[in-house]
Design an enzyme around this catalytic site. Structure first.
Site, PDB file in Angstrom:
ATOM      1  N   GLU A  99     -73.781  25.894   0.294  1.00 18.49           N
ATOM      2  CA  GLU A  99     -74.043  25.580   1.704  1.00 18.49           C
ATOM      3  C   GLU A  99     -75.546  25.460   1.937  1.00 18.49           C
ATOM      4  O   GLU A  99     -76.343  26.116   1.256  1.00 18.49           O
ATOM      5  CB  GLU A  99     -73.414  26.708   2.543  1.00 18.49           C
ATOM      6  CG  GLU A  99     -73.617  26.649   4.027  1.00 18.49           C
ATOM      7  CD  GLU A  99     -72.945  25.474   4.723  1.00 18.49           C
ATOM      8  OE1 GLU A  99     -73.295  24.316   4.396  1.00 18.49           O
ATOM      9  OE2 GLU A  99     -72.120  25.703   5.618  1.00 18.49           O
ATOM     10  N   ASP A 100     -75.936  24.626   2.875  1.00 17.76           N
ATOM     11  CA  ASP A 100     -77.353  24.483   3.199  1.00 17.76           C
ATOM     12  C   ASP A 100     -77.898  25.720   3.904  1.00 17.76           C
ATOM     13  O   ASP A 100     -78.934  26.251   3.547  1.00 17.76           O
ATOM     14  CB  ASP A 100     -77.598  23.224   4.056  1.00 17.76           C
ATOM     15  CG  ASP A 100     -76.600  23.073   5.201  1.00 17.76           C
ATOM     16  OD1 ASP A 100     -75.727  23.952   5.368  1.00 17.76           O
ATOM     17  OD2 ASP A 100     -76.689  22.075   5.943  1.00 17.76           O
ATOM     18  N   ASP A 103     -75.632  30.375   9.430  1.00 18.92           N
ATOM     19  CA  ASP A 103     -76.161  30.662  10.752  1.00 18.92           C
ATOM     20  C   ASP A 103     -75.254  31.727  11.386  1.00 18.92           C
ATOM     21  O   ASP A 103     -75.425  32.909  11.135  1.00 18.92           O
ATOM     22  CB  ASP A 103     -76.163  29.328  11.508  1.00 18.92           C
ATOM     23  CG  ASP A 103     -76.821  29.399  12.860  1.00 18.92           C
ATOM     24  OD1 ASP A 103     -77.845  30.066  12.981  1.00 18.92           O
ATOM     25  OD2 ASP A 103     -76.301  28.772  13.799  1.00 18.92           O
ATOM     26  N   LYS A 131     -79.935  32.703   8.041  1.00 16.98           N
ATOM     27  CA  LYS A 131     -80.493  33.162   9.323  1.00 16.98           C
ATOM     28  C   LYS A 131     -79.690  34.380   9.773  1.00 16.98           C
ATOM     29  O   LYS A 131     -78.815  34.270  10.628  1.00 16.98           O
ATOM     30  CB  LYS A 131     -80.275  32.075  10.389  1.00 16.98           C
ATOM     31  CG  LYS A 131     -81.329  31.021  10.546  1.00 16.98           C
ATOM     32  CD  LYS A 131     -80.985  30.230  11.822  1.00 16.98           C
ATOM     33  CE  LYS A 131     -81.600  28.862  11.826  1.00 16.98           C
ATOM     34  NZ  LYS A 131     -81.077  28.031  12.922  1.00 16.98           N
ATOM     35  N   ILE A 153     -84.292  24.279  12.207  1.00 15.22           N
ATOM     36  CA  ILE A 153     -85.035  23.622  11.145  1.00 15.22           C
ATOM     37  C   ILE A 153     -84.311  22.348  10.676  1.00 15.22           C
ATOM     38  O   ILE A 153     -83.098  22.218  10.837  1.00 15.22           O
ATOM     39  CB  ILE A 153     -85.245  24.573   9.957  1.00 15.22           C
ATOM     40  CG1 ILE A 153     -83.900  25.166   9.517  1.00 15.22           C
ATOM     41  CG2 ILE A 153     -86.179  25.711  10.307  1.00 15.22           C
ATOM     42  CD1 ILE A 153     -83.832  25.310   8.064  1.00 15.22           C
ATOM     43  N   ASP A 159     -79.965  18.440   9.412  1.00 19.72           N
ATOM     44  CA  ASP A 159     -80.196  17.423  10.431  1.00 19.72           C
ATOM     45  C   ASP A 159     -80.364  18.011  11.830  1.00 19.72           C
ATOM     46  O   ASP A 159     -79.984  19.150  12.091  1.00 19.72           O
ATOM     47  CB  ASP A 159     -78.993  16.476  10.497  1.00 19.72           C
ATOM     48  CG  ASP A 159     -77.763  17.146  11.101  1.00 19.72           C
ATOM     49  OD1 ASP A 159     -77.377  18.229  10.619  1.00 19.72           O
ATOM     50  OD2 ASP A 159     -77.192  16.605  12.067  1.00 19.72           O
ATOM     51  N   ARG A 165     -82.450  14.314   7.646  1.00 24.49           N
ATOM     52  CA  ARG A 165     -81.832  14.846   6.421  1.00 24.49           C
ATOM     53  C   ARG A 165     -82.614  14.445   5.172  1.00 24.49           C
ATOM     54  O   ARG A 165     -82.591  15.140   4.162  1.00 24.49           O
ATOM     55  CB  ARG A 165     -80.401  14.312   6.265  1.00 24.49           C
ATOM     56  CG  ARG A 165     -79.409  14.840   7.286  1.00 24.49           C
ATOM     57  CD  ARG A 165     -78.001  14.487   6.840  1.00 24.49           C
ATOM     58  NE  ARG A 165     -76.992  14.640   7.881  1.00 24.49           N
ATOM     59  CZ  ARG A 165     -76.368  15.779   8.164  1.00 24.49           C
ATOM     60  NH1 ARG A 165     -76.683  16.871   7.514  1.00 24.49           N
ATOM     61  NH2 ARG A 165     -75.446  15.821   9.112  1.00 24.49           N
TER      62      ARG A 165
HETATM   63  P1  IMP Z   1     -72.444  28.499  10.930  1.00 23.29           P
HETATM   64  O1  IMP Z   1     -70.976  28.286  10.884  1.00 23.29           O
HETATM   65  O2  IMP Z   1     -72.909  28.838  12.314  1.00 23.29           O
HETATM   66  O3  IMP Z   1     -72.954  29.472   9.910  1.00 23.29           O
HETATM   67  O4  IMP Z   1     -73.080  27.085  10.741  1.00 23.29           O
HETATM   68  C1  IMP Z   1     -73.634  26.610   9.617  1.00 23.29           C
HETATM   69  C2  IMP Z   1     -73.955  25.153   9.832  1.00 23.29           C
HETATM   70  O5  IMP Z   1     -74.708  24.976  11.028  1.00 23.29           O
HETATM   71  C3  IMP Z   1     -74.819  24.608   8.731  1.00 23.29           C
HETATM   72  O6  IMP Z   1     -74.056  24.063   7.705  1.00 23.29           O
HETATM   73  C4  IMP Z   1     -75.648  23.575   9.449  1.00 23.29           C
HETATM   74  O7  IMP Z   1     -74.977  22.339   9.398  1.00 23.29           O
HETATM   75  C5  IMP Z   1     -75.728  24.041  10.871  1.00 23.29           C
HETATM   76  N1  IMP Z   1     -77.028  24.663  11.195  1.00 23.29           N
HETATM   77  C6  IMP Z   1     -77.265  25.967  11.461  1.00 23.29           C
HETATM   78  N2  IMP Z   1     -78.548  26.212  11.699  1.00 23.29           N
HETATM   79  C7  IMP Z   1     -79.176  25.021  11.566  1.00 23.29           C
HETATM   80  C8  IMP Z   1     -80.565  24.624  11.674  1.00 23.29           C
HETATM   81  O8  IMP Z   1     -81.497  25.395  11.919  1.00 23.29           O
HETATM   82  N3  IMP Z   1     -80.802  23.294  11.448  1.00 23.29           N
HETATM   83  C9  IMP Z   1     -79.830  22.394  11.151  1.00 23.29           C
HETATM   84  N4  IMP Z   1     -78.526  22.734  11.047  1.00 23.29           N
HETATM   85  C10 IMP Z   1     -78.209  24.035  11.248  1.00 23.29           C
HETATM   86 MG    MG Z   2     -74.947  20.323   9.898  1.00 21.96          MG
END
Ligand code: IMP
Ligand code: MG
Length: 180
Positions: A99-100, A103, A131, A153, A159, A165
């Site tokens: 995963e990138d 969050d 994060k 970011i 993105d 990207r």
């Molecule tokens: P989660 O389910 O909230 O952990 O979401 C993860 C996804 O949210 C990542 O795969 C990203 O696509 C997106 N995301 C979360 N934070 C950022 C950020 O700072 N910049 C861009 N995309 C983010």
């Molecule tokens: Mg995304």
């Protein structure tokens, strides 16, 4: 190209590549002889995935999944939508979800649960960025590149509304500029 809305470079490509090499070496050591299924979460992790797999010096297989808990904005909707499923059967496999960024943790905890439910033997999480201050759902991160503060970011696959990207670095974007 210069983007005025990018206020800070968080990681240069050089710093990124150094970190990716370290994670690749760790995975090589941990999974030698096990042929893990490396699952890239589209689209954000594509760049990291492509760099990472070339730093892994043991047999792996690739697969791709597209899931999101985000719309086009910067706030998580809390809903998980799977728009592209794996093409291989995860049953009995050792899976590494790549995963990138983690969050809220919703996307990866849902995905991990789903793969275990479908019979994966083991599911590990490899996230380039983390994060932790934004976490809503507890999820174990097995491999992590950098822990970052709560800033939005972009770059290196990440993105904002499908832009940025392609940047080869990771930068902080000014959220005030994002509103128009
Ligand atoms: P989660 O389910 O909230 O952990 O979401 C993860 C996804 O949210 C990542 O795969 C990203 O696509 C997106 N995301 C979360 N934070 C950022 C950020 O700072 N910049 C861009 N995309 C983010
Ligand atoms: Mg995304």
């Amino acid at each position: 190209m210069v983007y005025n809305e990018i206020t800070k470079i968080l990681f240069t490509n050089e710093q990124i590549q150094k970190k990716v090499a370290q994670i690749g070496a760790q995975i090589t050591n941990d999974y030698r002889g096990q042929k893990p299924l490396m699952v890239c979460t589209l689209k954000g992790a594509v760049t990291f995935f492509a760099d990472l797999v070339r730093q892994i010096d043991t047999d792996v297989e690739f697969d791709f999944v597209a899931a999101s808990s985000y719309g086009n904005g910067t706030v998580s909707s809390g809903e998980l939508r799977v728009s592209k499923d794996l093409s291989s059967n995860p049953r009995g496999r050792v899976v590494i979800l790549v995963e990138d960024i983690i969050d809220t943790g919703r996307t990866l905890s849902h995905l991990k649960e789903n793969l275990l439910y479908r019979g994966a033997k083991e599911v590990k999480i490899c996230a380039f960025l983390n994060k932790p201050s934004r976490r809503v759902v507890d999820v174990e991160v097995d491999y992590c590149g950098f822990v970052i503060p709560d800033e939005f970011i972009v770059g290196y696959g990440l993105d904002y509304a499908e832009r940025y990207r392609n940047l080869d670095y990771i930068g902080v974007i000014d959220t005030n500029c994002l509103k128009d």
